[in-house]
Motif scaffolding. Structure first.
Motif, PDB file in Angstrom:
ATOM      1  N   LEU A   1       0.820  -1.208   0.000  1.00  0.00           N
ATOM      2  CA  LEU A   1       0.000   0.000   0.000  1.00  0.00           C
ATOM      3  C   LEU A   1       0.857   1.263   0.000  1.00  0.00           C
ATOM      4  N   ILE A   2       1.962   1.256   0.721  1.00  0.00           N
ATOM      5  CA  ILE A   2       2.873   2.403   0.697  1.00  0.00           C
ATOM      6  C   ILE A   2       3.463   2.571  -0.698  1.00  0.00           C
ATOM      7  N   GLY A   3       3.841   1.469  -1.325  1.00  0.00           N
ATOM      8  CA  GLY A   3       4.372   1.528  -2.685  1.00  0.00           C
ATOM      9  C   GLY A   3       3.348   2.045  -3.676  1.00  0.00           C
ATOM     10  N   LEU A   4       2.102   1.586  -3.559  1.00  0.00           N
ATOM     11  CA  LEU A   4       1.052   2.073  -4.447  1.00  0.00           C
ATOM     12  C   LEU A   4       0.770   3.550  -4.230  1.00  0.00           C
ATOM     13  N   LEU A   5       0.848   4.013  -2.989  1.00  0.00           N
ATOM     14  CA  LEU A   5       0.683   5.425  -2.704  1.00  0.00           C
ATOM     15  C   LEU A   5       1.781   6.238  -3.384  1.00  0.00           C
ATOM     16  N   CYS A   6       3.006   5.765  -3.320  1.00  0.00           N
ATOM     17  CA  CYS A   6       4.115   6.475  -3.965  1.00  0.00           C
ATOM     18  C   CYS A   6       3.948   6.507  -5.478  1.00  0.00           C
ATOM     19  N   VAL A   7       3.486   5.406  -6.062  1.00  0.00           N
ATOM     20  CA  VAL A   7       3.252   5.380  -7.508  1.00  0.00           C
ATOM     21  C   VAL A   7       2.135   6.356  -7.874  1.00  0.00           C
ATOM     22  N   ALA A   8       1.076   6.388  -7.083  1.00  0.00           N
ATOM     23  CA  ALA A   8      -0.028   7.304  -7.358  1.00  0.00           C
ATOM     24  C   ALA A   8       0.430   8.754  -7.254  1.00  0.00           C
ATOM     25  N   LEU A   9       1.235   9.072  -6.260  1.00  0.00           N
ATOM     26  CA  LEU A   9       1.751  10.431  -6.134  1.00  0.00           C
ATOM     27  C   LEU A   9       2.663  10.786  -7.303  1.00  0.00           C
ATOM     28  N   HIS A  10       3.449   9.812  -7.757  1.00  0.00           N
ATOM     29  CA  HIS A  10       4.328  10.043  -8.900  1.00  0.00           C
ATOM     30  C   HIS A  10       3.508  10.313 -10.162  1.00  0.00           C
ATOM     31  N   LEU A  11       2.468   9.522 -10.374  1.00  0.00           N
ATOM     32  CA  LEU A  11       1.628   9.710 -11.554  1.00  0.00           C
ATOM     33  C   LEU A  11       0.826  11.000 -11.490  1.00  0.00           C
ATOM     34  N   ALA A  12       0.569  11.497 -10.289  1.00  0.00           N
ATOM     35  CA  ALA A  12      -0.138  12.760 -10.138  1.00  0.00           C
ATOM     36  C   ALA A  12       0.782  13.957 -10.365  1.00  0.00           C
ATOM     37  N   GLY A  13       2.071  13.716 -10.495  1.00  0.00           N
ATOM     38  CA  GLY A  13       3.006  14.801 -10.771  1.00  0.00           C
ATOM     39  C   GLY A  13       3.684  15.366  -9.551  1.00  0.00           C
ATOM     40  N   ILE A  14       3.467  14.769  -8.407  1.00  0.00           N
ATOM     41  CA  ILE A  14       4.089  15.244  -7.175  1.00  0.00           C
ATOM     42  C   ILE A  14       5.462  14.584  -7.041  1.00  0.00           C
ATOM     43  N   GLY A  15       6.461  15.346  -6.672  1.00  0.00           N
ATOM     44  CA  GLY A  15       7.789  14.797  -6.474  1.00  0.00           C
ATOM     45  C   GLY A  15       8.597  14.710  -7.739  1.00  0.00           C
ATOM     46  N   GLY A  16       8.138  15.370  -8.775  1.00  0.00           N
ATOM     47  CA  GLY A  16       8.876  15.377 -10.039  1.00  0.00           C
ATOM     48  C   GLY A  16       9.946  16.447 -10.022  1.00  0.00           C
ATOM     49  N   ARG A  17      10.223  16.948 -11.205  1.00  0.00           N
ATOM     50  CA  ARG A  17      11.222  17.997 -11.309  1.00  0.00           C
ATOM     51  C   ARG A  17      10.718  19.293 -10.706  1.00  0.00           C
ATOM     52  N   LEU A  18      11.616  20.032 -10.155  1.00  0.00           N
ATOM     53  CA  LEU A  18      11.265  21.347  -9.630  1.00  0.00           C
ATOM     54  C   LEU A  18      11.123  22.316 -10.797  1.00  0.00           C
ATOM     55  N   PRO A  19      10.178  23.222 -10.718  1.00  0.00           N
ATOM     56  CA  PRO A  19      10.034  24.188 -11.815  1.00  0.00           C
ATOM     57  C   PRO A  19      11.253  25.104 -11.882  1.00  0.00           C
ATOM     58  N   ARG A  20      11.699  25.372 -13.090  1.00  0.00           N
ATOM     59  CA  ARG A  20      12.864  26.244 -13.270  1.00  0.00           C
ATOM     60  C   ARG A  20      12.426  27.697 -13.245  1.00  0.00           C
ATOM     61  N   ARG A  21      13.261  28.494 -12.653  1.00  0.00           N
ATOM     62  CA  ARG A  21      12.967  29.929 -12.627  1.00  0.00           C
ATOM     63  C   ARG A  21      13.503  30.562 -13.910  1.00  0.00           C
ATOM     64  N   ARG A  22      12.687  31.379 -14.506  1.00  0.00           N
ATOM     65  CA  ARG A  22      13.110  32.057 -15.720  1.00  0.00           C
ATOM     66  C   ARG A  22      13.793  33.374 -15.355  1.00  0.00           C
ATOM     67  N   ARG A  23      14.788  33.693 -16.132  1.00  0.00           N
ATOM     68  CA  ARG A  23      15.521  34.939 -15.877  1.00  0.00           C
ATOM     69  C   ARG A  23      15.052  36.019 -16.800  1.00  0.00           C
TER      70      ARG A  23
END
Length: 58
Positions: free
Chosen positions: A36-58
Motif C-alpha cells: 500500500l505504501i508503494g502504491l501510494l508512492c506510484v499514485a503520487l508520482h503519476l499525479a506529478g508530485i515529487g517530479g522535477r522542480l520548476p525552473r525559474r526564468r531569468r
C-alpha cells in the motif's frame, strides 16, 4: 522521485515475502502495508508530485 521510492518499497516487500519474515513487528511491516505504501508512492508520482522542480526564468 516517488517512483524510485515505490520501487524500493516494492523490492523490500518482495524480499520480506520471499524470506517469510515480518521483522518482529507483524502489524507494522507486513507485506500488505508495504504494498500500500508503494502504491501510494506510484499514485503520487503519476499525479506529478515529487517530479522535477520548476525552473525559474531569468
Amino acid at each position: 522521485m516517488f517512483a524510485i521510492v515505490a520501487a524500493a518499497v516494492f523490492g523490500f516487500a518482495l524480499l520480506l515475502d520471499l524470506i517469510n519474515s515480518d521483522l518482529g513487528a507483524p502489524d507494522l511491516f507486513n507485506w500488505n502495508t508495504l504494498v500500500l505504501i508503494g502504491l501510494l508512492c506510484v499514485a503520487l508520482h503519476l499525479a506529478g508530485i515529487g517530479g522535477r522542480l520548476p525552473r525559474r526564468r531569468r
